[in-house]
Design a protein around this motif. Sequence first.
Motif, mmCIF file in Angstrom:
data_model
loop_
_atom_site.group_PDB
_atom_site.id
_atom_site.type_symbol
_atom_site.label_atom_id
_atom_site.label_comp_id
_atom_site.label_asym_id
_atom_site.label_seq_id
_atom_site.Cartn_x
_atom_site.Cartn_y
_atom_site.Cartn_z
ATOM 1 N N UNK B 42 0.876 -1.171 0.000
ATOM 2 C CA UNK B 42 0.000 0.000 0.000
ATOM 3 C C UNK B 42 0.917 1.225 0.000
ATOM 4 N N UNK B 85 -13.919 -1.451 7.837
ATOM 5 C CA UNK B 85 -14.321 -0.739 6.608
ATOM 6 C C UNK B 85 -13.486 -1.197 5.414
ATOM 7 N N UNK B 87 -12.169 -4.138 5.171
ATOM 8 C CA UNK B 87 -12.660 -5.487 4.853
ATOM 9 C C UNK B 87 -13.902 -5.399 3.973
ATOM 10 N N UNK B 88 -14.781 -4.465 4.331
ATOM 11 C CA UNK B 88 -16.029 -4.296 3.556
ATOM 12 C C UNK B 88 -15.689 -3.859 2.129
ATOM 13 N N UNK B 89 -14.692 -2.983 2.003
ATOM 14 C CA UNK B 89 -14.288 -2.527 0.671
ATOM 15 C C UNK B 89 -13.695 -3.693 -0.135
ATOM 16 N N UNK B 91 -14.496 -6.728 0.195
ATOM 17 C CA UNK B 91 -15.609 -7.626 -0.168
ATOM 18 C C UNK B 91 -16.445 -7.065 -1.321
ATOM 19 N N UNK B 92 -16.318 -5.761 -1.557
ATOM 20 C CA UNK B 92 -17.157 -5.108 -2.574
ATOM 21 C C UNK B 92 -16.706 -5.475 -3.994
ATOM 22 N N UNK B 94 -15.277 -3.755 -6.040
ATOM 23 C CA UNK B 94 -13.951 -3.210 -6.360
ATOM 24 C C UNK B 94 -12.867 -4.287 -6.264
ATOM 25 N N UNK B 174 -7.447 0.067 -11.107
ATOM 26 C CA UNK B 174 -7.473 1.534 -10.906
ATOM 27 C C UNK B 174 -6.659 1.949 -9.670
ATOM 28 N N UNK B 175 -6.719 1.144 -8.604
ATOM 29 C CA UNK B 175 -5.951 1.493 -7.404
ATOM 30 C C UNK B 175 -4.459 1.230 -7.611
ATOM 31 N N UNK B 178 -3.186 4.147 -9.646
ATOM 32 C CA UNK B 178 -3.064 5.332 -8.787
ATOM 33 C C UNK B 178 -1.850 5.245 -7.864
ATOM 34 N N UNK B 180 -1.728 3.165 -5.330
ATOM 35 C CA UNK B 180 -2.239 2.948 -3.967
ATOM 36 C C UNK B 180 -2.027 1.505 -3.497
#
Lengths: 212, 197
Positions: B42, B85, B87-89, B91-92, B94, B174-175, B178, B180
């Motif tokens: 990251x 949060x 973790x939720x991302x 799982x999405x 994305x 995309x990340x 960027x 990221x």
Amino acid sequence: MEYFRKYTSALIFLLALACALSLPYLYESQTLWYKIGLDKTLLRLGQISGMIALVLLFSQIVLAVAGRFLEKSFGLKNIMAWHRANGLLILFFAVLHVLLILVPEGLENLPIGFKFWPEMVGALLFWIILAMVISSRYRQALHLDYRRWRAIHKPLGYLTPVIIVVHVLYVSDSFSHNVPKTILLLAFALLCLRVFWVKGTAFLQNRKDKSV
Amino acid sequence: MQIYKSLCVLFLSLLFFPFASTAANTWEVDTGHSNIYFSVDHIFSKVHGHFNDFTSEIVFDPADAGNSSFAFTITVDSIDTNISKRDKHLQSADFFDSGKYSTITFVSTAVTPGDDGLYNITGKLTIKGKSYDLVLPLVLAGMKDHPAAAGKEVAGFNGKIVLDRLAYGVGTGKFYEMGLVGKDVEVFVSLEVTRNK
């Protein structure tokens, strides 16, 4: 004097609203860093809706307890009318908040489970608000006895600011910063002070009247 | 009559022998001491995470690697990076899109022994509904009587593999573009498995 009171009340409300709306920008949530395009806009709008709901919820308690200052400025009838309208507005912004926050993450990807307890606290609050609004607006159609309805409506109403403060403090990383956290806790403390002040003075006045 | 009885016993033994042999080599994962975890870049740091919920079916005999097999099923929603949060991302849509693809599976097709306790587990990795060929290198750390559980045998496997998450459709890139989130994910498999002696 009446104008001064009205303007002071309106100014306090607008100041609180401006402060609440600026916080997500000044202390941007890291969640926004990982959203792009429409998702980012939706999430930001969701946060703003949540902040508006927060301010309206706090002001709902102020309207509910009223007190001499507000009664003299606006009249009890107007205050109660605002209280009812404000309830609908809170529900509207709560619905908007829920939809705009959940849509970017995907509706099939709901934050359910112990791990997501701050989100679940928010969900509990949402259902409480929904139940309160429906039971208030359709009390007669639902054949709810006024005294019973009031006995539930009042304590639930006082519980909502507590729940929203817990939800906001733990769900949003904007509020992990000291300044937003302090502002929120200070606003909550002032709200509690206002409730105790109005209720306390009313209680003392009652006792005085009875003794006379 | 005695001969018929003996023949019947022999026939039944032969019938069930392969299953008995497989059952003897079937190992149960000690979930408290087994992990599937990962590490990904990251920006400048590394983010670690693991999957809390996974099941596995392991049939293993060091003397008969050809009849050994490994199968893993990972529940995507059990991803844990210590920030709910995030973790939720993950799982999405994305990343893993767990609403549509709730599990990641790996089923071996061949187990080939190498040097120094290495076993190359060739199999199919199914992620986000698509299957890919994958060789998972696992090193047998050892096999011995379980020091704490009488009558049990314990074995350990450790392995590391680097996966290009974008090649498996985990993220659109995309990340990564960027700067990221890295695209190469180090996946560590650490297993402690037991069986009755």
